[in-house]
Design an enzyme around this catalytic site. Structure first.
Site, short mmCIF file in Angstrom:
data_model
loop_
_atom_site.label_atom_id
_atom_site.label_comp_id
_atom_site.label_asym_id
_atom_site.label_seq_id
_atom_site.Cartn_x
_atom_site.Cartn_y
_atom_site.Cartn_z
N LYS A 77 1.06 -1.29 0.03
CA LYS A 77 0.39 0.12 -0.40
C LYS A 77 0.62 1.54 0.39
O LYS A 77 1.72 1.74 0.92
CB LYS A 77 -0.86 -0.25 1.00
CG LYS A 77 -2.21 0.96 1.51
CD LYS A 77 -2.63 1.51 2.33
CE LYS A 77 -3.70 2.52 2.50
NZ LYS A 77 -5.04 1.18 4.00
N SER A 127 -10.19 2.01 2.73
CA SER A 127 -9.07 2.85 2.03
C SER A 127 -7.37 1.79 1.48
O SER A 127 -6.94 2.22 0.53
CB SER A 127 -8.29 3.21 3.34
OG SER A 127 -7.41 2.99 3.39
N SER A 177 -10.57 0.27 6.92
CA SER A 177 -9.67 -0.41 5.68
C SER A 177 -8.53 -1.39 5.10
O SER A 177 -9.07 -1.08 3.80
CB SER A 177 -8.66 0.66 5.87
OG SER A 177 -9.33 2.22 5.81
N1 GLN Z 1 -13.11 4.56 5.93
C1 GLN Z 1 -12.55 5.15 7.26
C2 GLN Z 1 -11.95 6.18 7.06
O1 GLN Z 1 -12.02 6.89 6.48
C3 GLN Z 1 -11.28 3.58 7.93
C4 GLN Z 1 -10.70 4.15 7.27
C5 GLN Z 1 -9.30 3.57 7.15
O2 GLN Z 1 -9.28 2.06 8.33
N2 GLN Z 1 -8.34 3.43 6.80
O3 GLN Z 1 -11.52 6.70 8.10
#
Ligand code: GLN
Length: 472
Positions: free
Chosen positions: A67, A142, A166
């Site tokens: 990532k 994400s 995410s």
């Molecule tokens: N979707 C959540 C956010 O937007 C979690 C994101 C994540 O786990 N990095 O914060």
């Protein structure tokens, strides 16, 4: 079978027998990258020469997609943000160093929501990633690039990060296994910080055993990350081999019964998963998380607060983009940040700055911390009685690109994953079946979430693997 279709365990077996070399494996992944990336867009960049050179010097190593917020020496690390364009990492994150020491090499950098803020990868400023099961849909986020790469067999396995869901939600959307380790199990040194009291690095893989192998390789104490205790890393591969659901106490969250906004097919698949666990010998009981309903509100105070502090370092001076319109030091900061950050990142910085500001700190941030403690205690109480909690991973299967436009609806994706993140416990997403195809929607993958206590990754792997077996 093509080499790029292999998982970690299969690739290792083939490498050990000399059936192919690491170079051939990397070549196969690169070939697949060229064929599929124009459609799927999982990768942002792929330094082919670097990956092949690593394969030549590590002839038994398995390539892993990374990532694009994890530093790999000599590679870009954009966090899918314009603000880090042109930045080249001067060092390896500890997870990368650990991977290299344990038979893996980094190969290719995958897309994500900018600074890991989002649930669809649509917040990437640098590229579009599509769901390999339906290219009109999102891969989740994400870690959407990681999940799409695994789901489309564009890598052997991938690293992602999880702050509020995410790893797990994109794993659910793209039919892969994801593990969010317990807070402190994996070092974040060299991983761009979003919300430091929540962030964890973890694997996305083609099966539970592979996820266990990659987790085992990256986990452990790190002197560069003070949140990693000296608790020995378990033998997660052995836990996968001795997987069982027999006699395991699986809790179903009472407060989630009848909760709105759940896709009926997700509900059906989750109910079937519970029945499969029972048939495999698990004892199913109800468990209560009385404060889970406040988790979303708490998360959207704490995570932006921490993000606003963490992202202060991107100021046009030290990293990446510097505004050409800067006139003095003040406009150097403000214009670089205005040009470099996308809308969701700005929204989080503004929210976070607000809840930390004097006069509001006690009303929002301090209060959220107190409720977080209550949520953590809910889990401690639950795990006094049961081994694992089973929930849906996400309320819906993958949605269409552009379908979810308002931020609050997007945030609801993390309804089931955020409570365990706030509690710091470990959790997995395991494929649990496909939705029935209907006129406007093809059959789409759906995962279920298993949650275990803090540093109970061996149990989590064992239960997740035993559930995976029931799917065969
Ligand atoms: N979707 C959540 C956010 O937007 C979690 C994101 C994540 O786990 N990095 O914060």
């Amino acid at each position: 079978m093509k080499l790029y279709e292999l998982g970690i365990a299969e690739a290792r077996a083939g490498l050990a027998k000399g059936e192919f070399s690491s170079r051939e494996l990397v070549e196969a992944v690169i070939e697949r990258f060229h064929a599929a990336n124009p459609d799927v867009g999982a990768y942002l960049t792929f330094d082919e020469d670097a990956a092949l050179a690593l394969a030549d010097t590590n002839p038994k190593a398995v390539p892993v997609a990374v990532k694009d917020l994890i530093n790999v020496r000599g590679q870009p690390c954009t966090c899918a943000s314009k603000i880090l364009e042109g930045y080249i990492s001067p060092y390896d994150a500890t997870v990368i160093a650990n991977m290299r020491a344990n038979g893996f090499i980094p190969a290719g950098r995958v897309n994500m929501d900018e600074f890991a803020m989002g649930s669809s990868t649509e917040n990437s400023a640098l590229g579009v990633t599509r769901n390999p099961y339906d290219l009109s849909r999102v891969p989740g986020g994400s870690s959407g690039g990681s999940a799409a790469a695994v789901g489309a067999n564009m890598c052997i396995a991938a690293l992602g990060t999880d702050t509020g869901g995410s790893i797990r939600q994109p794993a659910s959307f793209c039919n892969c296994v994801g593990i969010k380790p317990s807070y402190g199990r994996v070092s974040r040194y060299g991983v761009t910080a979003f919300a430091s009291s929540l962030d964890q690095v973890g694997p996305l893989a083609k099966n539970v055993e592979d996820a266990a192998l990659l987790l085992q390789a990256i986990a452990g104490h790190d002197e560069h990350d003070g949140t990693t205790p000296r608790i020995p890393v378990g033998d997660y591969a052995a836990a996968a081999r001795s997987a069982t659901l027999k006699g395991r106490k699986i809790g179903i969250v009472k407060e989630y019964a009848g909760i709105g906004g759940i896709d009926p097919e997700v509900k059906r698949i989750t109910d079937e998963a519970i029945a499969k666990c029972a048939a495999a010998g698990a004892e199913i009981s109800e468990v209560s998380l009385p404060h889970a309903e406040y988790a979303m509100a708490v998360y959207y105070i704490i995570a932006p607060a921490e993000a606003s502090a963490n992202l202060a370092r991107f100021d046009g001076v030290r990293y990446g983009l510097r505004s050409a319109r800067a006139e003095d030091v003040f406009t150097l900061y403000t214009r670089s940040r205005a040009e470099g950050f996308g809308p969701e990142v700005k929204r989080r910085i503004i929210m976070g700055t607000y809840v930390l500001s004097s006069g509001y700190y006690d009303a929002y941030y301090a209060r959220a911390q107190k409720v977080r403690t209550l949520i953590r205690r809910d889990f401690e109480n639950a795990f006094g009685e049961i081994d694992a909690i089973l929930t849906p991973c996400a309320p819906t299967p993958a949605f269409r690109a552009g379908e979810v436009l308002d931020p609050l609806t997007m945030y609801l994706n993390d309804l089931f994953t955020i409570p365990s993140s706030l509690a710091g416990v470990c959790a997995s997403s395991v494929p649990a079946g496909f939705t029935a195809a209907r006129g406007d929607r093809p059959a789409l993958p759906v995962g279920v979430q298993f949650i275990c206590g803090s540093f109970e990754e061996e149990k989590l792997v064992s239960i997740s693997k035993a559930f995976e077996e029931t799917m065969k």
